[in-house]
Design an enzyme around this catalytic site. Structure first.
Site, short mmCIF file in Angstrom:
data_model
loop_
_atom_site.label_atom_id
_atom_site.label_comp_id
_atom_site.label_asym_id
_atom_site.label_seq_id
_atom_site.Cartn_x
_atom_site.Cartn_y
_atom_site.Cartn_z
N HIS A 103 0.83 -1.22 0.00
CA HIS A 103 0.00 0.00 0.00
C HIS A 103 0.85 1.25 0.00
O HIS A 103 2.02 1.24 0.40
CB HIS A 103 -0.93 0.03 1.21
CG HIS A 103 -0.19 0.17 2.53
ND1 HIS A 103 0.54 -0.85 3.09
CD2 HIS A 103 -0.08 1.23 3.36
CE1 HIS A 103 1.08 -0.43 4.23
NE2 HIS A 103 0.73 0.83 4.41
N ASP A 105 0.34 4.94 1.88
CA ASP A 105 -0.50 5.32 3.02
C ASP A 105 -1.61 6.29 2.63
O ASP A 105 -1.37 7.31 1.97
CB ASP A 105 0.36 5.99 4.11
CG ASP A 105 1.24 4.99 4.84
OD1 ASP A 105 0.84 3.82 4.98
OD2 ASP A 105 2.34 5.39 5.27
N HIS A 254 4.61 0.27 0.38
CA HIS A 254 5.34 -0.56 1.34
C HIS A 254 4.44 -1.67 1.86
O HIS A 254 3.22 -1.63 1.71
CB HIS A 254 5.94 0.27 2.48
CG HIS A 254 4.95 1.09 3.26
ND1 HIS A 254 4.41 2.26 2.76
CD2 HIS A 254 4.41 0.90 4.47
CE1 HIS A 254 3.57 2.76 3.66
NE2 HIS A 254 3.54 1.95 4.70
N ARG A 268 5.25 6.02 14.95
CA ARG A 268 5.23 6.59 13.60
C ARG A 268 4.61 7.98 13.59
O ARG A 268 3.64 8.24 14.29
CB ARG A 268 4.38 5.69 12.70
CG ARG A 268 4.49 6.01 11.22
CD ARG A 268 3.47 5.24 10.40
NE ARG A 268 2.14 5.83 10.56
CZ ARG A 268 1.04 5.34 9.96
NH1 ARG A 268 1.10 4.28 9.20
NH2 ARG A 268 -0.14 5.92 10.15
#
Ligand code: SIN
Length: 278
Positions: A103, A105, A254, A268
Protein backbone atom coordinates in the site's frame (compact mmCIF):
# COMPACT_ATOMS: atom_id res chain seq x y z
CA UNK A 1 27.81 16.00 15.55
CA UNK A 2 24.30 17.28 14.63
CA UNK A 3 26.07 18.95 11.73
CA UNK A 4 27.39 16.99 8.79
CA UNK A 5 30.37 15.03 10.02
CA UNK A 6 33.17 13.80 7.82
CA UNK A 7 31.79 10.29 8.23
CA UNK A 8 28.38 11.18 6.73
CA UNK A 9 27.79 8.64 3.98
CA UNK A 10 24.84 7.46 1.90
CA UNK A 11 24.89 3.75 1.05
CA UNK A 12 22.49 2.60 -1.64
CA UNK A 13 20.76 -0.63 -0.60
CA UNK A 14 19.12 -1.66 -3.87
CA UNK A 15 19.28 -0.34 -7.46
CA UNK A 16 15.75 1.08 -7.58
CA UNK A 17 15.08 2.29 -4.04
CA UNK A 18 16.46 2.64 -0.53
CA UNK A 19 19.61 3.94 1.12
CA UNK A 20 21.16 3.85 4.55
CA UNK A 21 22.58 7.05 6.01
CA UNK A 22 25.73 6.55 8.05
CA UNK A 23 27.62 8.90 10.34
CA UNK A 24 24.65 10.76 11.82
CA UNK A 25 23.49 10.95 15.43
CA UNK A 26 19.99 12.37 15.16
CA UNK A 27 19.73 12.86 18.93
CA UNK A 28 22.31 15.67 18.62
CA UNK A 29 19.87 17.73 16.56
CA UNK A 30 19.54 18.33 12.85
CA UNK A 31 20.75 21.68 11.59
CA UNK A 32 19.74 23.13 8.21
CA UNK A 33 22.75 21.75 6.35
CA UNK A 34 22.22 18.24 7.67
CA UNK A 35 18.48 18.41 7.02
CA UNK A 36 19.21 19.48 3.43
CA UNK A 37 21.37 16.39 2.94
CA UNK A 38 18.75 14.11 4.50
CA UNK A 39 15.99 15.64 2.37
CA UNK A 40 18.07 15.28 -0.80
CA UNK A 41 18.77 11.63 0.06
CA UNK A 42 15.06 11.01 0.58
CA UNK A 43 14.15 12.61 -2.74
CA UNK A 44 16.73 10.49 -4.53
CA UNK A 45 16.32 7.15 -2.75
CA UNK A 46 12.61 7.38 -1.77
CA UNK A 47 13.15 5.58 1.55
CA UNK A 48 16.12 6.17 3.84
CA UNK A 49 17.26 4.30 6.93
CA UNK A 50 19.26 5.19 10.03
CA UNK A 51 20.61 2.59 12.46
CA UNK A 52 21.44 2.76 16.17
CA UNK A 53 19.60 6.00 16.88
CA UNK A 54 18.33 6.87 20.34
CA UNK A 55 15.65 9.46 19.76
CA UNK A 56 12.93 10.30 22.26
CA UNK A 57 9.43 11.30 21.24
CA UNK A 58 10.26 15.04 21.20
CA UNK A 59 13.20 14.44 18.84
CA UNK A 60 11.08 12.16 16.69
CA UNK A 61 8.31 14.76 16.33
CA UNK A 62 10.81 17.63 15.87
CA UNK A 63 12.50 15.78 13.02
CA UNK A 64 9.10 15.05 11.44
CA UNK A 65 8.28 18.77 11.59
CA UNK A 66 11.28 19.55 9.43
CA UNK A 67 9.50 17.77 6.56
CA UNK A 68 6.10 19.38 7.05
CA UNK A 69 3.02 19.34 9.23
CA UNK A 70 2.60 16.17 11.34
CA UNK A 71 -0.79 14.50 10.85
CA UNK A 72 -3.11 13.11 13.49
CA UNK A 73 -3.81 9.48 12.58
CA UNK A 74 -7.27 8.77 13.98
CA UNK A 75 -7.20 5.11 12.99
CA UNK A 76 -4.21 4.11 15.11
CA UNK A 77 -3.61 4.14 18.84
CA UNK A 78 -1.86 7.29 20.07
CA UNK A 79 1.62 6.66 21.45
CA UNK A 80 1.32 9.28 24.19
CA UNK A 81 -1.05 12.02 25.33
CA UNK A 82 1.66 14.54 24.50
CA UNK A 83 1.46 14.24 20.71
CA UNK A 84 -1.66 13.29 18.78
CA UNK A 85 0.49 12.85 15.66
CA UNK A 86 2.55 10.03 17.20
CA UNK A 87 1.02 6.58 16.63
CA UNK A 88 1.90 3.33 18.38
CA UNK A 89 2.23 0.23 16.21
CA UNK A 90 2.63 -2.62 18.65
CA UNK A 91 2.09 -6.28 17.94
CA UNK A 92 3.36 -9.68 19.02
CA UNK A 93 1.95 -11.61 16.12
CA UNK A 94 -1.42 -12.13 17.80
CA UNK A 95 -3.17 -9.45 15.70
CA UNK A 96 -3.19 -8.54 12.02
CA UNK A 97 -0.16 -6.29 11.57
CA UNK A 98 -0.90 -2.74 10.40
CA UNK A 99 0.23 -2.27 6.83
CA UNK A 100 0.69 -5.96 6.05
CA UNK A 101 -0.41 -5.61 2.41
CA UNK A 102 1.22 -3.57 -0.34
CA UNK A 103 0.00 0.00 0.00
CA UNK A 104 0.71 3.69 -0.20
CA UNK A 105 -0.50 5.32 3.02
CA UNK A 106 -3.96 6.86 3.05
CA UNK A 107 -4.56 7.41 -0.62
CA UNK A 108 -8.22 7.58 0.46
CA UNK A 109 -7.42 11.17 1.53
CA UNK A 110 -7.87 14.05 -0.93
CA UNK A 111 -4.33 14.97 0.10
CA UNK A 112 -2.48 11.75 0.99
CA UNK A 113 0.46 12.04 3.43
CA UNK A 114 3.79 13.08 1.86
CA UNK A 115 5.70 10.63 4.01
CA UNK A 116 6.30 8.98 7.38
CA UNK A 117 9.00 8.56 10.00
CA UNK A 118 8.85 5.10 11.61
CA UNK A 119 11.09 4.35 14.60
CA UNK A 120 11.66 0.90 16.06
CA UNK A 121 11.74 0.54 19.86
CA UNK A 122 11.57 -3.25 20.01
CA UNK A 123 12.16 -5.64 17.12
CA UNK A 124 11.42 -9.36 17.00
CA UNK A 125 14.55 -11.53 16.84
CA UNK A 126 13.46 -12.56 13.36
CA UNK A 127 10.66 -11.40 11.06
CA UNK A 128 8.67 -8.18 10.94
CA UNK A 129 10.75 -6.76 8.06
CA UNK A 130 9.24 -4.04 5.89
CA UNK A 131 9.51 -3.91 2.09
CA UNK A 132 9.27 -0.75 0.02
CA UNK A 133 8.77 -0.57 -3.75
CA UNK A 134 9.59 2.32 -6.07
CA UNK A 135 6.64 3.59 -8.06
CA UNK A 136 9.08 5.60 -10.23
CA UNK A 137 10.77 2.35 -11.23
CA UNK A 138 7.39 0.71 -11.81
CA UNK A 139 6.29 3.55 -14.09
CA UNK A 140 9.63 3.73 -15.93
CA UNK A 141 9.55 -0.01 -16.68
CA UNK A 142 6.23 0.18 -18.55
CA UNK A 143 6.16 0.44 -22.32
CA UNK A 144 5.66 3.92 -23.75
CA UNK A 145 2.21 3.06 -25.09
CA UNK A 146 1.03 1.76 -21.70
CA UNK A 147 2.45 4.85 -19.98
CA UNK A 148 0.52 7.08 -22.38
CA UNK A 149 -2.67 5.08 -21.89
CA UNK A 150 -2.40 5.21 -18.08
CA UNK A 151 -1.68 8.94 -18.05
CA UNK A 152 -5.22 9.61 -19.28
CA UNK A 153 -6.81 7.70 -16.37
CA UNK A 154 -7.91 8.53 -12.87
CA UNK A 155 -8.94 6.15 -10.09
CA UNK A 156 -11.16 6.24 -7.01
CA UNK A 157 -9.61 5.42 -3.65
CA UNK A 158 -11.41 4.72 -0.37
CA UNK A 159 -10.87 2.86 2.91
CA UNK A 160 -13.43 0.06 2.44
CA UNK A 161 -10.78 -2.68 2.08
CA UNK A 162 -9.00 -1.43 5.20
CA UNK A 163 -12.27 -1.37 7.12
CA UNK A 164 -13.06 -4.94 6.05
CA UNK A 165 -9.60 -6.15 6.93
CA UNK A 166 -9.66 -4.69 10.44
CA UNK A 167 -13.25 -5.43 11.30
CA UNK A 168 -12.41 -8.75 13.05
CA UNK A 169 -11.87 -9.09 16.79
CA UNK A 170 -8.22 -10.06 16.94
CA UNK A 171 -6.81 -7.01 15.25
CA UNK A 172 -4.99 -3.85 16.21
CA UNK A 173 -7.62 -1.57 17.76
CA UNK A 174 -8.81 0.91 15.19
CA UNK A 175 -11.48 3.55 15.31
CA UNK A 176 -12.88 5.90 12.70
CA UNK A 177 -13.12 3.09 10.19
CA UNK A 178 -16.35 4.16 8.55
CA UNK A 179 -16.05 4.30 4.78
CA UNK A 180 -15.53 7.90 3.87
CA UNK A 181 -16.19 9.54 0.49
CA UNK A 182 -13.74 8.29 -2.14
CA UNK A 183 -10.92 10.48 -3.42
CA UNK A 184 -10.04 10.61 -7.12
CA UNK A 185 -6.36 10.67 -8.11
CA UNK A 186 -4.54 10.34 -11.43
CA UNK A 187 -3.20 6.83 -12.08
CA UNK A 188 0.15 8.41 -12.97
CA UNK A 189 1.27 11.57 -11.21
CA UNK A 190 4.23 13.90 -11.24
CA UNK A 191 6.17 14.14 -7.99
CA UNK A 192 5.93 17.75 -6.78
CA UNK A 193 9.63 18.00 -5.85
CA UNK A 194 11.54 15.74 -8.25
CA UNK A 195 9.21 16.17 -11.27
CA UNK A 196 9.48 12.41 -11.93
CA UNK A 197 6.40 10.41 -12.91
CA UNK A 198 5.18 7.63 -10.63
CA UNK A 199 2.33 5.11 -10.62
CA UNK A 200 -0.30 5.94 -8.04
CA UNK A 201 -2.61 2.97 -7.48
CA UNK A 202 -2.48 0.41 -4.67
CA UNK A 203 -4.57 -2.61 -3.76
CA UNK A 204 -5.35 -1.36 -0.26
CA UNK A 205 -7.21 1.79 -1.23
CA UNK A 206 -7.78 1.95 -5.00
CA UNK A 207 -11.30 0.77 -5.82
CA UNK A 208 -11.71 1.35 -9.51
CA UNK A 209 -10.56 3.17 -12.61
CA UNK A 210 -12.95 5.96 -13.58
CA UNK A 211 -14.81 5.90 -16.92
CA UNK A 212 -14.20 2.27 -17.92
CA UNK A 213 -16.25 -0.91 -17.37
CA UNK A 214 -15.86 -3.06 -14.25
CA UNK A 215 -14.01 -5.74 -16.15
CA UNK A 216 -11.60 -3.23 -17.70
CA UNK A 217 -11.00 -1.57 -14.34
CA UNK A 218 -10.37 -4.87 -12.59
CA UNK A 219 -7.89 -6.08 -15.16
CA UNK A 220 -6.01 -2.78 -15.50
CA UNK A 221 -5.61 -2.62 -11.74
CA UNK A 222 -4.66 -6.29 -11.44
CA UNK A 223 -1.99 -5.85 -14.13
CA UNK A 224 -0.61 -2.80 -12.32
CA UNK A 225 -0.55 -4.45 -8.89
CA UNK A 226 1.30 -7.45 -10.29
CA UNK A 227 3.71 -5.17 -12.13
CA UNK A 228 4.35 -2.96 -9.06
CA UNK A 229 5.29 -5.99 -6.98
CA UNK A 230 8.25 -6.99 -9.15
CA UNK A 231 11.20 -7.66 -6.79
CA UNK A 232 13.55 -5.44 -8.87
CA UNK A 233 11.58 -2.39 -7.70
CA UNK A 234 11.98 -3.29 -4.01
CA UNK A 235 14.17 -2.96 -0.96
CA UNK A 236 13.70 -5.03 2.21
CA UNK A 237 14.64 -3.66 5.63
CA UNK A 238 15.35 -5.74 8.72
CA UNK A 239 14.48 -3.77 11.83
CA UNK A 240 16.57 -3.48 14.99
CA UNK A 241 15.77 -1.42 18.08
CA UNK A 242 16.97 2.12 17.24
CA UNK A 243 16.34 1.90 13.48
CA UNK A 244 14.49 4.76 11.81
CA UNK A 245 12.94 4.68 8.33
CA UNK A 246 11.75 7.80 6.53
CA UNK A 247 9.79 7.25 3.33
CA UNK A 248 8.33 9.40 0.62
CA UNK A 249 4.75 8.21 0.31
CA UNK A 250 4.27 9.91 -3.08
CA UNK A 251 6.53 7.57 -5.01
CA UNK A 252 6.53 4.34 -2.98
CA UNK A 253 4.43 1.49 -1.71
CA UNK A 254 5.34 -0.56 1.34
CA UNK A 255 4.40 -3.84 2.97
CA UNK A 256 5.00 -4.70 6.64
CA UNK A 257 5.50 -8.45 6.89
CA UNK A 258 3.13 -10.21 9.28
CA UNK A 259 5.42 -13.17 10.02
CA UNK A 260 6.58 -12.77 13.64
CA UNK A 261 5.58 -14.07 17.06
CA UNK A 262 7.54 -11.74 19.34
CA UNK A 263 7.03 -8.13 20.35
CA UNK A 264 7.48 -5.51 17.63
CA UNK A 265 6.98 -1.97 18.95
CA UNK A 266 7.19 1.03 16.66
CA UNK A 267 6.20 4.68 16.71
CA UNK A 268 5.23 6.59 13.60
CA UNK A 269 4.60 10.17 12.55
CA UNK A 270 2.97 10.91 9.19
CA UNK A 271 3.54 14.20 7.39
CA UNK A 272 0.75 16.07 5.64
CA UNK A 273 0.81 15.98 1.85
CA UNK A 274 -0.86 17.78 -1.03
CA UNK A 275 -3.16 16.97 -3.94
CA UNK A 276 -1.89 14.38 -6.40
CA UNK A 277 -1.53 15.87 -9.88
CA UNK A 278 0.08 14.94 -13.18
C1 SIN B 1 2.86 1.19 7.95
O1 SIN B 1 2.25 0.72 7.01
O2 SIN B 1 2.99 2.40 8.11
C2 SIN B 1 3.54 0.25 8.94
C3 SIN B 1 4.88 -0.16 8.46
C4 SIN B 1 5.57 -1.09 9.42
O3 SIN B 1 5.10 -1.33 10.53
O4 SIN B 1 6.63 -1.59 9.05
Amino acid sequence: MGNISNIYRVEKLAPAIGAEIHGVDLAQGVDDALFGRIHDALMEHQVIFFRDQTIDIDQHVDLAKRFGKPLYSKKLKMYSEKYDCLSLLENDGSKIAVGSVWHTDNTDFEEPPMGSLLYCEVAPSVGGDTLWASMYAAYDALSKSTQEFLEKLTALHDNSNVRRRYSGKDVIPMSGTNVEAPSEHPVVHRHPVTGRKALFVNSNYTQRIVGVSDIESRHILQMLYEHCQRPEFQVRFRWRAGSLAIWDNRCTQHHALDDYKELRRMRRVQIAGSRIVL
